[in-house]
Motif scaffolding. Structure first.
Motif, mmCIF file in Angstrom:
data_model
loop_
_atom_site.group_PDB
_atom_site.id
_atom_site.type_symbol
_atom_site.label_atom_id
_atom_site.label_comp_id
_atom_site.label_asym_id
_atom_site.label_seq_id
_atom_site.Cartn_x
_atom_site.Cartn_y
_atom_site.Cartn_z
ATOM 1 N N HIS A 97 78.128 61.674 55.698
ATOM 2 C CA HIS A 97 77.106 60.822 55.083
ATOM 3 C C HIS A 97 76.551 61.468 53.819
ATOM 4 O O HIS A 97 76.493 60.838 52.751
ATOM 5 C CB HIS A 97 75.988 60.559 56.091
ATOM 6 C CG HIS A 97 74.821 59.824 55.500
ATOM 7 N ND1 HIS A 97 74.849 58.469 55.263
ATOM 8 C CD2 HIS A 97 73.594 60.280 55.091
ATOM 9 C CE1 HIS A 97 73.695 58.101 54.733
ATOM 10 N NE2 HIS A 97 72.919 59.178 54.624
ATOM 11 N N PHE A 98 76.152 62.732 53.928
ATOM 12 C CA PHE A 98 75.528 63.400 52.783
ATOM 13 C C PHE A 98 76.535 63.716 51.685
ATOM 14 O O PHE A 98 76.203 63.658 50.496
ATOM 15 C CB PHE A 98 74.801 64.667 53.236
ATOM 16 C CG PHE A 98 73.491 64.397 53.919
ATOM 17 C CD1 PHE A 98 72.387 63.972 53.191
ATOM 18 C CD2 PHE A 98 73.360 64.535 55.290
ATOM 19 C CE1 PHE A 98 71.178 63.701 53.802
ATOM 20 C CE2 PHE A 98 72.158 64.271 55.918
ATOM 21 C CZ PHE A 98 71.063 63.844 55.176
ATOM 22 N N SER A 100 79.219 61.891 50.992
ATOM 23 C CA SER A 100 79.507 60.619 50.314
ATOM 24 C C SER A 100 78.353 60.210 49.404
ATOM 25 O O SER A 100 78.574 59.686 48.303
ATOM 26 C CB SER A 100 79.792 59.522 51.345
ATOM 27 O OG SER A 100 78.628 59.222 52.100
ATOM 28 N N LYS A 101 77.120 60.441 49.853
ATOM 29 C CA LYS A 101 75.959 60.104 49.032
ATOM 30 C C LYS A 101 75.881 60.988 47.793
ATOM 31 O O LYS A 101 75.399 60.567 46.735
ATOM 32 C CB LYS A 101 74.672 60.251 49.859
ATOM 33 C CG LYS A 101 74.461 59.165 50.884
ATOM 34 C CD LYS A 101 74.338 57.794 50.226
ATOM 35 C CE LYS A 101 74.096 56.705 51.247
ATOM 36 N NZ LYS A 101 74.048 55.363 50.606
ATOM 37 N N TRP A 102 76.358 62.214 47.926
ATOM 38 C CA TRP A 102 76.351 63.131 46.788
ATOM 39 C C TRP A 102 77.451 62.781 45.781
ATOM 40 O O TRP A 102 77.216 62.757 44.574
ATOM 41 C CB TRP A 102 76.529 64.562 47.290
ATOM 42 C CG TRP A 102 76.599 65.592 46.194
ATOM 43 C CD1 TRP A 102 75.727 65.739 45.150
ATOM 44 C CD2 TRP A 102 77.612 66.584 46.025
ATOM 45 N NE1 TRP A 102 76.126 66.775 44.345
ATOM 46 C CE2 TRP A 102 77.278 67.315 44.848
ATOM 47 C CE3 TRP A 102 78.759 66.936 46.746
ATOM 48 C CZ2 TRP A 102 78.057 68.368 44.395
ATOM 49 C CZ3 TRP A 102 79.526 67.990 46.289
ATOM 50 C CH2 TRP A 102 79.185 68.693 45.129
ATOM 51 N N LEU A 103 78.648 62.471 46.291
ATOM 52 C CA LEU A 103 79.764 62.167 45.405
ATOM 53 C C LEU A 103 79.680 60.760 44.826
ATOM 54 O O LEU A 103 79.992 60.542 43.656
ATOM 55 C CB LEU A 103 81.094 62.338 46.155
ATOM 56 C CG LEU A 103 81.442 63.754 46.621
ATOM 57 C CD1 LEU A 103 82.728 63.741 47.433
ATOM 58 C CD2 LEU A 103 81.595 64.688 45.418
ATOM 59 N N GLU A 104 79.281 59.786 45.689
ATOM 60 C CA GLU A 104 79.225 58.388 45.256
ATOM 61 C C GLU A 104 77.924 57.763 45.757
ATOM 62 O O GLU A 104 77.906 57.016 46.743
ATOM 63 C CB GLU A 104 80.438 57.616 45.792
ATOM 64 C CG GLU A 104 81.775 58.175 45.306
ATOM 65 C CD GLU A 104 82.963 57.520 45.972
ATOM 66 O OE1 GLU A 104 82.771 56.931 47.064
ATOM 67 O OE2 GLU A 104 84.062 57.578 45.422
ATOM 68 N N PRO A 105 76.801 58.073 45.113
ATOM 69 C CA PRO A 105 75.475 57.662 45.610
ATOM 70 C C PRO A 105 75.279 56.154 45.718
ATOM 71 O O PRO A 105 74.433 55.703 46.503
ATOM 72 C CB PRO A 105 74.512 58.271 44.585
ATOM 73 C CG PRO A 105 75.343 58.552 43.379
ATOM 74 C CD PRO A 105 76.719 58.841 43.877
ATOM 75 N N ARG A 106 76.052 55.361 44.986
ATOM 76 C CA ARG A 106 75.849 53.902 45.023
ATOM 77 C C ARG A 106 76.590 53.236 46.172
ATOM 78 O O ARG A 106 76.322 52.082 46.504
ATOM 79 C CB ARG A 106 76.307 53.286 43.692
ATOM 80 C CG ARG A 106 75.458 53.725 42.503
ATOM 81 C CD ARG A 106 75.897 53.017 41.234
ATOM 82 N NE ARG A 106 75.082 53.414 40.095
ATOM 83 C CZ ARG A 106 75.248 52.951 38.853
ATOM 84 N NH1 ARG A 106 76.217 52.067 38.617
ATOM 85 N NH2 ARG A 106 74.474 53.362 37.874
ATOM 86 N N ASN A 107 77.538 53.920 46.734
ATOM 87 C CA ASN A 107 78.329 53.329 47.821
ATOM 88 C C ASN A 107 77.607 53.434 49.162
ATOM 89 O O ASN A 107 76.767 54.314 49.366
ATOM 90 C CB ASN A 107 79.693 54.011 47.925
ATOM 91 C CG ASN A 107 80.576 53.693 46.727
ATOM 92 O OD1 ASN A 107 80.247 52.822 45.920
ATOM 93 N ND2 ASN A 107 81.686 54.397 46.610
ATOM 94 N N SER A 109 77.214 54.123 53.231
ATOM 95 C CA SER A 109 77.654 55.240 54.066
ATOM 96 C C SER A 109 79.001 54.914 54.721
ATOM 97 O O SER A 109 79.207 53.793 55.197
ATOM 98 C CB SER A 109 76.616 55.534 55.149
ATOM 99 O OG SER A 109 77.111 56.518 56.051
ATOM 100 N N GLU A 173 84.109 68.887 44.049
ATOM 101 C CA GLU A 173 84.282 67.458 44.318
ATOM 102 C C GLU A 173 85.734 67.148 44.703
ATOM 103 O O GLU A 173 85.993 66.381 45.637
ATOM 104 C CB GLU A 173 83.888 66.630 43.087
ATOM 105 C CG GLU A 173 82.393 66.563 42.830
ATOM 106 C CD GLU A 173 81.907 67.759 42.017
ATOM 107 O OE1 GLU A 173 82.690 68.734 41.851
ATOM 108 O OE2 GLU A 173 80.752 67.735 41.572
#
Length: 207
Positions: A97-98, A100-107, A109, A173
């Motif tokens: 979760h974290f 994905s939020k770091w790499l692609e914050p708009r997508n 979970s 990344e």
């Protein structure tokens, strides 16, 4: 005798029993060993020889501790395995979760019920097979080199090194986007969960 007390303490210290039961078990073990020492001294052994012979005939303290745990807590390994799997899946989901939020914050979970079920199946199968091989290896080869580190961590790090040479990610990344390079993280989560349970179960039951 201090040597006997230390030997017995190693056996009973981490058993899943309360303090009263532990004290009774210590007395029983000590009395049994002391009786054996007295018998050996009666047939001509010196005190030191009698102690050494009695402890040798009784067996290694950590082996006796393991056998006692099997008797007192017969489902220990199964419960530890399930606890480690739950810990692994939980930490994997939180990490995913974290990340994905770091790499692609708009997508959204990536964690869903389907993903959790898939992780449960994969982790149960892979780590279950690994545990079976580990237990069989320990039975076949009585050596201190067979432990969690050599069976779980070392092969995983070797695999990671080979895969790293293949992908050679330039940035963090890139590393995090390659599932193959994240496998050691899964193994570390499992080993941590396994060891946390191993070292805490005695205290939990005593409490």
């Amino acid at each position: 005798m201090e040597v006997v007390k230390q030997y017995v303490e190693k056996i009973v210290a981490n058993l899943p029993i309360n303090d009263e039961e532990r004290l009774l078990m210590k007395e029983e073990f000590e009395n049994h060993i002391l009786e054996h020492i007295d018998e050996l001294r009666m047939v001509g052994y010196s005190e030191q020889q009698a102690i050494q012979q009695a402890l040798q005939s009784f067996g290694e303290a950590h082996h006796i501790e393991k056998e006692m745990k099997k008797v007192l807590f017969p489902h220990y390994k199964w419960i530890r395995f399930c606890a480690a799997i739950v810990f692994t899946i939980f930490t994997l989901c939180i990490s995913a979760h974290f990340i994905s939020k770091w790499l692609e914050p708009r997508n959204a979970s990536p964690i869903s019920i389907g993903v959790i079920v898939m992780l449960l199946f994969i982790c149960t199968f892979v780590f279950g097979l690994w545990e079976l091989l580990y237990n069989e290896a320990k039975k076949a080869y009585k050596t201190k080199w067979l432990n969690v580190t050599t069976i779980f961590i070392v092969p995983t790090l070797l695999y990671e090194f080979i895969v790293y040479l293949q992908f050679q990610p330039d940035t963090l990344e890139d590393w995090l986007l390659q599932d193959e390079l994240l496998i050691p993280l899964y193994v570390i989560f499992y080993v941590v969960g396994r060891q946390l349970y191993t070292y805490s179960i005695g205290e939990k039951i005593r409490g």
